[in-house]
Design a protein around this motif. Sequence first.
Motif, short mmCIF file in Angstrom:
data_model
loop_
_atom_site.label_atom_id
_atom_site.label_comp_id
_atom_site.label_asym_id
_atom_site.label_seq_id
_atom_site.Cartn_x
_atom_site.Cartn_y
_atom_site.Cartn_z
N ASN A 132 -35.82 -32.56 0.36
CA ASN A 132 -34.93 -32.91 -0.75
C ASN A 132 -33.66 -32.07 -0.74
N GLU A 133 -33.75 -30.85 -0.28
CA GLU A 133 -32.55 -30.02 -0.15
C GLU A 133 -31.59 -30.65 0.86
N LYS A 134 -32.13 -31.11 1.97
CA LYS A 134 -31.30 -31.77 3.00
C LYS A 134 -30.63 -33.00 2.42
N ILE A 135 -31.38 -33.79 1.68
CA ILE A 135 -30.84 -35.00 1.06
C ILE A 135 -29.74 -34.63 0.05
N ALA A 136 -30.01 -33.64 -0.79
CA ALA A 136 -29.05 -33.24 -1.82
C ALA A 136 -27.75 -32.74 -1.19
N LYS A 137 -27.86 -31.95 -0.14
CA LYS A 137 -26.64 -31.44 0.52
C LYS A 137 -25.88 -32.56 1.21
N HIS A 138 -26.60 -33.52 1.77
CA HIS A 138 -25.95 -34.68 2.37
C HIS A 138 -25.22 -35.48 1.30
N LEU A 139 -25.87 -35.68 0.17
CA LEU A 139 -25.24 -36.39 -0.95
C LEU A 139 -23.97 -35.68 -1.42
#
Length: 147
Positions: free
Chosen positions: A15-22
């Motif tokens: 989820n951290e990876k997703i959030a940073k990508h977002l």
Amino acid sequence: MSNILITYTSMTGHNEKIAKHLEEYLKGKGADVTLEQLVDSDAFDLPDYDAVIVGSYTYHEGELPDEAQDFYEDLEDVDLDRTKFAVFGSSSKGHIHYGRAVDYFTMQLNSSNGDQAADSVKINGEVEPDDLKRIETMADYVLKSLE
């Protein structure tokens, strides 16, 4: 310029990876983005944003993570006043309660008078390029809802 909060909790880093990508994607589209951990977010501040994107994993037997509990419970007392929102979360299809936290947050944000701008996105395990494309589509719907 749109003012968007991305708040998330992550145990495996997905989820951290997703959030940073977002965050990177939305900033690239001209949005003013605040990125923070869910445990550091105050549900009562959500109406101050044009949109909020919440990310959470599902814990154990379909439960919300401990670090998401206070935020989730506070949402019951918040009037989002039609604040746009979207929800994402990484989980495992191997669990009977796949992505249940995403469902809980979606229901609570709707119950708190939020305006769902995009379908919720559940990601099975490791984040793949196709998953990031679905996340970008979700972000595009959020941006379009703010026009």
